[in-house]
Every structure is written in structure tokens, then in C-alpha cells.
Design a protein around this motif. Structure first.
Motif, PDB file in Angstrom:
ATOM      1  N   ASN A  69      -5.935   0.888   4.094  1.00 31.67           N
ATOM      2  CA  ASN A  69      -5.538   1.845   3.073  1.00 31.67           C
ATOM      3  C   ASN A  69      -6.359   3.129   3.155  1.00 31.67           C
ATOM      4  O   ASN A  69      -6.751   3.691   2.148  1.00 31.67           O
ATOM      5  CB  ASN A  69      -5.672   1.205   1.690  1.00 31.67           C
ATOM      6  CG  ASN A  69      -4.685   1.810   0.715  1.00 31.67           C
ATOM      7  OD1 ASN A  69      -3.861   2.637   1.098  1.00 31.67           O
ATOM      8  ND2 ASN A  69      -4.756   1.405  -0.532  1.00 31.67           N
ATOM      9  N   ASP A  70      -6.661   3.562   4.372  1.00 37.00           N
ATOM     10  CA  ASP A  70      -7.485   4.752   4.574  1.00 37.00           C
ATOM     11  C   ASP A  70      -6.683   5.766   5.393  1.00 37.00           C
ATOM     12  O   ASP A  70      -6.826   5.850   6.608  1.00 37.00           O
ATOM     13  CB  ASP A  70      -8.786   4.349   5.288  1.00 37.00           C
ATOM     14  CG  ASP A  70      -9.724   5.529   5.483  1.00 37.00           C
ATOM     15  OD1 ASP A  70      -9.352   6.658   5.111  1.00 37.00           O
ATOM     16  OD2 ASP A  70     -10.826   5.311   6.013  1.00 37.00           O
ATOM     17  N   SER A  82      -7.293  -0.831  -4.708  1.00 39.25           N
ATOM     18  CA  SER A  82      -8.035   0.001  -3.766  1.00 39.25           C
ATOM     19  C   SER A  82      -7.756   1.465  -4.052  1.00 39.25           C
ATOM     20  O   SER A  82      -6.680   1.821  -4.552  1.00 39.25           O
ATOM     21  CB  SER A  82      -7.657  -0.349  -2.322  1.00 39.25           C
ATOM     22  OG  SER A  82      -6.340   0.036  -2.065  1.00 39.25           O
ATOM     23  N   ASN A  83      -8.710   2.309  -3.774  1.00 39.38           N
ATOM     24  CA  ASN A  83      -8.615   3.763  -4.041  1.00 39.38           C
ATOM     25  C   ASN A  83      -8.233   4.035  -5.499  1.00 39.38           C
ATOM     26  O   ASN A  83      -7.439   4.919  -5.781  1.00 39.38           O
ATOM     27  CB  ASN A  83      -7.589   4.429  -3.120  1.00 39.38           C
ATOM     28  CG  ASN A  83      -8.041   4.405  -1.682  1.00 39.38           C
ATOM     29  OD1 ASN A  83      -9.130   3.917  -1.383  1.00 39.38           O
ATOM     30  ND2 ASN A  83      -7.221   4.935  -0.798  1.00 39.38           N
ATOM     31  N   THR A 137       0.946   4.107  -2.900  1.00 36.04           N
ATOM     32  CA  THR A 137       0.840   5.546  -2.658  1.00 36.04           C
ATOM     33  C   THR A 137       1.987   6.296  -3.327  1.00 36.04           C
ATOM     34  O   THR A 137       1.788   7.341  -3.931  1.00 36.04           O
ATOM     35  CB  THR A 137       0.861   5.832  -1.139  1.00 36.04           C
ATOM     36  OG1 THR A 137      -0.153   5.024  -0.532  1.00 36.04           O
ATOM     37  CG2 THR A 137       0.574   7.284  -0.853  1.00 36.04           C
ATOM     38  N   GLN A 153       0.824  -1.208   0.000  1.00 34.09           N
ATOM     39  CA  GLN A 153       0.000   0.000   0.000  1.00 34.09           C
ATOM     40  C   GLN A 153       0.858   1.258   0.000  1.00 34.09           C
ATOM     41  O   GLN A 153       0.492   2.264  -0.600  1.00 34.09           O
ATOM     42  CB  GLN A 153      -0.937  -0.013   1.200  1.00 34.09           C
ATOM     43  CG  GLN A 153      -1.972  -1.118   1.036  1.00 34.09           C
ATOM     44  CD  GLN A 153      -3.066  -1.071   2.064  1.00 34.09           C
ATOM     45  OE1 GLN A 153      -2.981  -0.337   3.041  1.00 34.09           O
ATOM     46  NE2 GLN A 153      -4.097  -1.855   1.862  1.00 34.09           N
ATOM     47  N   ARG A 157     -12.053  10.464   1.038  1.00 26.84           N
ATOM     48  CA  ARG A 157     -11.168   9.349   0.768  1.00 26.84           C
ATOM     49  C   ARG A 157     -10.840   9.236  -0.716  1.00 26.84           C
ATOM     50  O   ARG A 157      -9.737   8.875  -1.104  1.00 26.84           O
ATOM     51  CB  ARG A 157     -11.851   8.065   1.240  1.00 26.84           C
ATOM     52  CG  ARG A 157     -10.860   7.095   1.829  1.00 26.84           C
ATOM     53  CD  ARG A 157     -11.517   5.798   2.165  1.00 26.84           C
ATOM     54  NE  ARG A 157     -10.624   4.723   1.731  1.00 26.84           N
ATOM     55  CZ  ARG A 157     -10.882   3.457   1.868  1.00 26.84           C
ATOM     56  NH1 ARG A 157     -11.994   3.061   2.401  1.00 26.84           N
ATOM     57  NH2 ARG A 157     -10.023   2.556   1.461  1.00 26.84           N
ATOM     58  N   ASP A 158     -11.815   9.513  -1.570  1.00 25.71           N
ATOM     59  CA  ASP A 158     -11.557   9.389  -3.009  1.00 25.71           C
ATOM     60  C   ASP A 158     -10.924  10.658  -3.582  1.00 25.71           C
ATOM     61  O   ASP A 158     -10.798  10.808  -4.796  1.00 25.71           O
ATOM     62  CB  ASP A 158     -12.855   9.052  -3.755  1.00 25.71           C
ATOM     63  CG  ASP A 158     -13.959  10.052  -3.451  1.00 25.71           C
ATOM     64  OD1 ASP A 158     -13.647  11.073  -2.805  1.00 25.71           O
ATOM     65  OD2 ASP A 158     -15.113   9.830  -3.846  1.00 25.71           O
TER      66      ASP A 158
END
Lengths: 433, 316
Positions: B283-284, A106-107, A82, A78, B66-67
Motif C-alpha cells: 500500500n505504498d 493502513s495510511n 484509495t 487497497q 507517504r502520509d
């Protein structure tokens, strides 16, 4: 070298498909270098690869393998997601539920794991794995990892002690429980299992078809711990904990070694218990010729099914600059005799290697019986217990272990367990039914 | 170091006059030398790079969606506070900090007074060193040591554990014991340093005051309660604030124990661990930032109370 350079980049891996033995490299891969992450135990795998292909540009880095719920693999990936660079090309993980996140971006980021069954790894190799072995790696029909070893639960028992006590190996869980009750009165101090480890549910609950981890989709799970299947296993554990034949102790604690060396009559548990506990001078160290393996037990009137405790995995990065070499490496470490048969401590997930591994174990004459039970168990893993993103081991350790330590009964804790599993899956973004 | 350079004494008036004359000198106050910039510079640089910068980034993350689609209001905060792990984590940290701070205040003060009252110089020095020694083991390594101490099958103090009815490691590290265990570990590792500091503060109390009190008939207890403790109150406040800031950030100890107990101490035991889970498991980073901001607010407001009550910035 120039020719080799021209040839690489497409697929240098196809030449080493199947259960290739460790033939020395004919052409070295001179494409872009790859980085491989292994844990310290699996350094033997990368060493075997380097011995077979000394000129391939493979850099090996050691990490903790994500063991004991550290989650290092996911954490690091992760961070690379990023920062947008730095992903290792091949990763070994001690966990078998990493595909749950590695297959999902994710994201809005690209998923880390490359799909392996659409050309990267030959179909012949994929189909060479034991039945069900790649289930934890498969999400919506796509395979995202290769299994290093299988961790199917079998019933380990000490044949010498059994004969000495005049007991017969139980053939159902009901007989197992009865044997525990009998043993407690006739030979106190001896044990037929342990329930202090986080994977206790993966031994007893899973094999009882308790629906605590029913993964029904990429992000959907069904949790139902109030069934008869869950209750009977919980009550078996409660009964045998009370009479001290299946104590609340971890098999990796100093306490286990101190109190139970020479006193393990039986031990349901994964394939790797053999090397980790019995044939291990640092653990209970049972002398050669005593331990034996029986196939998984059924509940009365049902077919035998079993669980699975771990069983490590290898991933290939979807970001790899040299997927051909990454695939070659992953294929080698999961299928080649040079590692899986000659060096690996656990039961290989790749069938051809498993057959040879068993033959090698049998030749060592450590076990009192043949090891066919391992093969039987490999095909009996109940598919109703999935490999979701949330760690069942972490949930059990957090919810149930402190409960039974405080003197509660597992049967009474089942609703708490249900809630803990549901809460955790929801936090991890799953739909819980 | 026997000196009469007291801060709050009414004696030594000449000295006080001299001191205040210095403090009020405009030259001293208004024109700091180049050297002072050189001293402050690196600190400032690192504070901005590793303290202020990340804090501002957390502020930004905590209030954005978050997005990445813009301002989120308090959504991240309500999201983490509704998490089923949030309230238990607050309780865990609260209990731990409470027990630890009370133990620090009482025991550190007591031991400092005790060491200070010992006449023999050699005993005093060696005691101070002994108190300080555990502090030399940094966080992670001290936890490793405690893992052995807390295991009844390996601990040299296992008779104590067994006397309390604990025969296995699992029985020792049940969640209800953890605040006390973490407080003991933190006290053991950190108290020595504070005892040394308090000892220094006690040394700073002028001998004249102590003499005067003794002549007035004060015994050791009255000396401690009426002279020494009031005069080192600022240092006690300082200790509480620093310890509070460290305590609410509890992370290394539970994280290690979590791994050592195979997770029966959960990996989301403390608030900082929960923030870690948010950032690196879920992942936040936005949720993680929200938790750290909440921690910052709590630590800041509690510190403000202590500063106000403890008179830390009062001029003498």
C-alpha cells in the motif's frame, strides 16, 4: 414485506445462529443488497445460501480467492481504500493470514475487516468453532474472520501397501525417517512424502516446533531457524530427499501424477490432501479401501504437535451497509449443514459440522480406517507458528526450493531462510526479533 | 515493391531535389491541414490521459511523503533502493534485457537478410508469415504455451530439456535460467514483427546501389556488411529503443511464472513487479512511483545514447 423492511437494518442474523440447518427463509432480508466474493470452488457455498434464502439481496461475484500468493483480495481492498468505495461485504479467502492486514488500517484508512466477536456474530457461534480454529483470525483478542475449513496436517498412508510391504505405521518422526531409509533400499520408487511445495515448512518445520514464524504481536515476529527443532526437520528432509523417498516435487505437478500414482506409501500433509490427491481422478487417484489416516507424529520424547496448510477464511466488511445480512451470510456458509456437511470438500472448522462431515465421510467407506486422526490433529496445531502478514510459503518457494533444486542441503540453507523471513517481515513493517 | 525511393542514395538526384524542395516548402511545414489535427488528436488525447497524466502523477507521488505531509525529497527513492529486493530485481532485468537485445540485433538482422536474399517469392512470403505467427499470441497466452514447453513431463521438446539434464519443471525454472528463458520467450513472440519491418527496410534500399556494389565485386556477405546493414542502421536503432522500453518493464512473464511455479520464481523478480508489490501489497504508491520513475530515467538515458549513436534523428 413492509413489516420485514421495518425489522431489517438492526439484526436479521440472530435468527439463524448456531448450526442452523438449511431451513427455508421465513422472512427475506429486504435491506440494502450485499456483494459477496467467492472463488469458483466456493460458488457451492453461495449457491447453498441462495437455495436457502432465495429472496435475500445477495450478489455473488467470483474471484481467484487470493490463491497461490496472488494477493488479489488485499490488492483490490487497497484500491477500494484509495477510491473510498466499492468494498465487497463478504469475502472468501483461500489464505489464512489475511487478518494480519485486514485488521489493521493502513495510511490512516479504516481497517477493512469488521470485528466479529463484539456482537456481529453471536458468541455461541464463535465458541462453536474447533479449538484454535479462529487463531489465524484473531489479533489482540478480536476475531476478524470465520474459518471455512481446517487444514491440520495428519499422516496419510496407504494401508494396503503398508501391509503388503510388511511395514508398521511409524509413531515418531525418527521412525518415519528410518522407514524412508528402509523403503529406499527395499522398494525404490515408492515415496513417503513430498517436499517440492511451498507449504513444505508448514508440514515438516511447523510440526517440529521450528520457530520460523513466531508472531508475538500485531506487527512483531520472532524468527529463529538455527534451533535444534529446525535442524532436525531440515536434516530429515535432506536425508529423505537424497534417497528419493521424499522427493523435491510438487504434489500438484503433472510429474507427481505420472511418477507416483500407485507409489505413495505415506504422505504427511493437510486434511484437504484426501480430496485433492487421493480421492481425485485428476491426481494419484487411490482406489477405495486403501488410504488411511494416522494422527500427527511426535519427535521422540515429545508431545505430538502439527501444522496447518491454509484453511480458508470468510471476512465481513467494516464498510458494509447491511452488516446484518453480511453476518447472516458468513454464519450460514461456515456453520450450516447445507454447505459445510453436504457440499464442502474440506474438514469444517465449525465443530458441529465437522462431526457430521466425518460421519458422512465414514459412511462413504473410502478410507480403510476411521477418521478420528483428523479430529485429534485439529486440537494439536502448534500455536508457536503464527499467521503473520508475510507469506511463509512465498518465502520458502523463493529461498529454499531453488536451493534444494540446485543440490544444496536444507540444513545449510537455514541461515538464508532466517534472513529471507526477517527481510520480508521488515519490508512489511514488522519488528523482527 | 521495387522502388528507387532511397533515403541516403547518391543516385536519383532529381528525386532528391524534388524531395527536399517539398520538405523545405514553407506552406507544407507551417500550415498543417485540419486533417492532420484529426489524425494526431486522438493519439494526443490518449497519450495525455494514459501516458503523460499518470507519469506526472507518479512524479508527484514519488516526491511526496507517504502520509501526505508534503515534499519528501529523495526519501522514497533511497527507501526503495535500500529494499533487499531492489538490487536482485535490477540484476534480473539487466541480464534479461542484455541477452534479449543482443539476440534481437544479431538474429533479427540475420533472418531479415536471409529472407531478403531468398529468390522465390512464395518461400519469402511464407517465411515472413511463419516468423510473424508467434507474435499473434499476446503476452499472457504465450507464457501459458511456454509453461508446457518448459515442463519436461509435458513438453514436445522434452528430449532437449532432458539432454541438458533437466528432468523436472522445478529444475528448468531455477532463478539462474530465467533471464535466458524470458529472453527466448520475448524473442520468440516479438522477433517476427521486427523481421517484417527490417525486411521492409531492406526493400527500401535502392536496387541501383545493390547493383553497383555487385558490379564492384561485392559478395552477399560484403553486401550485407557494407551496404545493407549500414543503410538499415536507423531501423535497428529504432528496434533497440522500442525493445529496451518494453524490456525494462518486464512484468507479465515473471508474474505468470511466479504463479505457475508456486512462487519459486518470486513475485518480486522484476522491477515492475517490485513496484506492483509496493503499490498493491504494501500500500505504498509513493515507493511504487519512485521505482517507475527510476525505470523511466534509465530507459530514457539509454534510449538517448542509442538515438545519438544510431543517428535516428539525423537528417539525410
Amino acid at each position: 414485506m413492509v413489516l420485514a423492511l421495518a425489522l431489517t437494518g438492526c439484526s436479521s442474523s440472530t435468527t439463524t445462529s448456531g448450526s442452523a440447518s438449511a431451513a427455508p427463509a421465513i422472512t427475506a432480508d429486504t435491506g440494502k443488497p450485499i456483494t459477496v466474493w467467492v472463488d469458483s470452488d466456493r460458488a457451492a457455498a453461495s449457491d447453498a445460501y441462495k437455495a436457502a434464502f432465495p429472496n435475500d439481496p445477495v450478489t455473488v461475484e467470483t474471484y481467484d480467492g487470493g490463491a497461490n500468493g496472488s494477493g488479489t483480495f488485499r490488492t483490490k481492498i487497497q484500491l477500494f481504500d484509495t477510491s473510498g468505495s466499492g468494498w465487497p461485504d463478504v469475502v472468501f479467502s483461500t489464505q489464512n493470514n489475511d487478518a494480519a492486514w485486514a485488521s489493521q488500517g493502513s495510511n490512516g484508512k479504516q481497517a477493512y475487516a469488521a470485528v466479529l466477536n463484539s456482537g456481529l456474530i453471536p458468541d455461541a457461534t464463535i465458541s462453536g468453532f474447533a479449538k484454535g480454529a479462529l487463531d489465524p483470525c484473531t489479533v489482540d483478542g478480536k476475531v476478524y474472520c470465520l474459518r471455512n475449513d481446517l487444514a491440520q496436517d495428519v499422516v496419510w498412508y496407504n494401508k494396503t501397501l503398508m501391509d503388503q510391504f510388511g511395514y508398521k505405521v511409524p509413531t515418531t518422526w525418527e521412525e518415519y525417517q528410518a522407514l524412508g531409509d528402509k523403503l529406499a533400499t527395499e522398494h525404490p520408487g515408492y515415496i513417503i512424502g513430498a517436499q517440492g511445495d511451498p507449504w513444505t515448512p508448514e508440514i515438516y518445520m511447523w510440526s517440529s516446533k521450528c520457530q520460523a514464524n513466531g508472531i508475538t504481536g500485531a506487527t512483531a515476529v520472532t524468527v529463529k531457524t538455527d534451533s535444534t527443532e529446525c535442524k532436525r526437520a531440515a536434516s530429515l528432509l535432506d536425508d529423505l530427499r537424497a534417497n528419493k523417498t521424499v522427493p523435491n516435487v510438487s504434489v500438484f505437478s503433472p510429474e507427481f501424477v505420472t511418477n507416483y500414482t500407485g507409489k505413495v506409501l505415506m504422505m504427511p500433509g493437510p486434511a484437504w490432501y484426501g480430496g485433492a490427491l487421493f480421492q481425485n481422478t485428476a491426481s494419484v487417484n487411490v482406489p477405495a479401501g486403501q488410504m488411511a489416516i494416522a494422527a500427527p507424529l511426535p519427535w521422540k520424547g515429545e508431545d505430538a504437535v502439527t501444522g496447518d496448510v491454509g484453511g480458508a477464511t470468510w471476512f465481513i466488511s467494516s464498510h458494509s451497509a447491511n452488516p446484518g445480512l453480511a453476518a447472516k451470510f458468513a454464519e450460514f456458509v461456515t456453520t450450516a449443514d447445507a454447505y459445510q456437511v453436504d457440499k464442502a470438500p474440506g474438514y469444517p472448522a465449525f465443530s458441529a459440522a465437522a462431526t457430521k462431515w466425518l460421519a458422512k465421510q465414514a459412511a462413504s467407506n473410502y478410507y480403510a480406517t476411521d477418521m478420528s486422526a483428523l479430529t485429534t490433529a485439529g486440537g494439536e496445531i502448534w500455536s508457536g507458528w503464527g499467521s503473520g502478514i508475510s507469506s511463509q510459503e512465498a518465502i520458502w518457494a523463493k529461498t529454499m526450493t531453488p536451493g534444494i533444486t540446485a543440490g544444496k542441503n536444507l540444513v545449510d540453507l537455514l541461515p538464508d531462510w532466517q534472513k529471507a523471513i526477517s527481510d520480508q517481515y521488515q519490508v512489511d513493517g514488522y519488528t523482527v526479533n | 515493391m521495387k522502388s528507387n525511393t532511397s533515403d541516403g542514395s547518391s543516385v536519383g538526384a532529381g528525386f532528391l531535389r524534388r524531395r527536399s524542395a517539398l520538405a523545405d516548402s514553407p506552406k507544407r511545414r507551417m500550415a498543417p491541414s485540419a486533417m492532420s489535427y484529426a489524425f494526431v488528436g486522438p493519439y494526443l488525447l490518449f497519450t495525455i490521459a494514459f501516458g503523460l497524466g499518470p507519469a506526472l502523477y507518479a512524479l508527484y507521488l514519488g516526491f511526496t511523503k507517504r502520509d501526505g505531509s508534503g515534499f519528501a525529497g529523495f526519501a522514497n527513492f533511497t527507501h526503495v533502493m535500500k529494499d533487499f529486493r531492489f538490487v536482485p530485481a535490477v540484476e534480473h532485468v539487466g541480464f534479461f534485457v542484455g541477452i534479449w537485445l543482443v539476440a534481437l540485433i544479431i538474429l533479427v538482422t540475420f533472418f531479415s537478410l536471409l529472407v531478403h536474399s531468398i529468390g522465390a517469392n512464395r518461400v519469402r512470403t511464407s517465411l515472413r508469415t511463419i516468423y510473424y505467427l508467434p507474435g499473434a499470441l499476446a503476452g499472457a497466452s504465450s507464457v501459458m504455451l511456454w509453461l508446457f514447453l518448459l515442463d519436461p513431463t509435458a513438453s514436445p521438446a522434452n528430449f532437449l530439456l532432458r539432454a541438458m539434464g533437466m528432468d523436472s519443471f522445478n529444475q528448468v525454472v531455477v532463478p539462474s535460467h530465467m533471464p535466458v528463458i524470458f529472453a527466448i520467450i520475448a524473442f520468440w513472440a516479438g522477433a517476427g514483427g521486427w523481421i517484417v519491418i527490417m525486411y521492409g527496410a531492406l526493400n527500401n534500399i535502392s536496387q541501383e546501389i545493390m547493383e553497383a556494389a555487385r558490379i564492384d565485386g561485392a559478395g552477399p556477405l560484403q553486401l550485407a556488411l557494407r551496404i545493407q546493414i549500414p543503410m538499415i542502421r536507423k531501423w535497428i536503432t529504432y528496434m533497440v529503443i522500442m525493445s529496451l522500453a518494453a524490456g525494462v518493464q518486464l512484468f507479465v512473464e515473471p508474474q505468470f511464472l511466479s504463479q505457475a511455479t508456486q512462487g519459486s520464481i518470486p513475485n518480486d523478480y522484476s522491477l515492475n513487479q517490485l513496484a506492483y508489490q509496493y503499490a498493491f501489497k504494501q500500500n505504498d504508491f509513493h515507493g511504487a512511483s519512485a521505482i517507475s520513475l527510476l525505470l523511466l530515467i534509465v530507459a530514457l538515458s539509454l534510449s538517448a545514447i542509442f538515438v545519438a549513436r544510431g543517428g535516428l534523428f539525423d537528417k539525410e
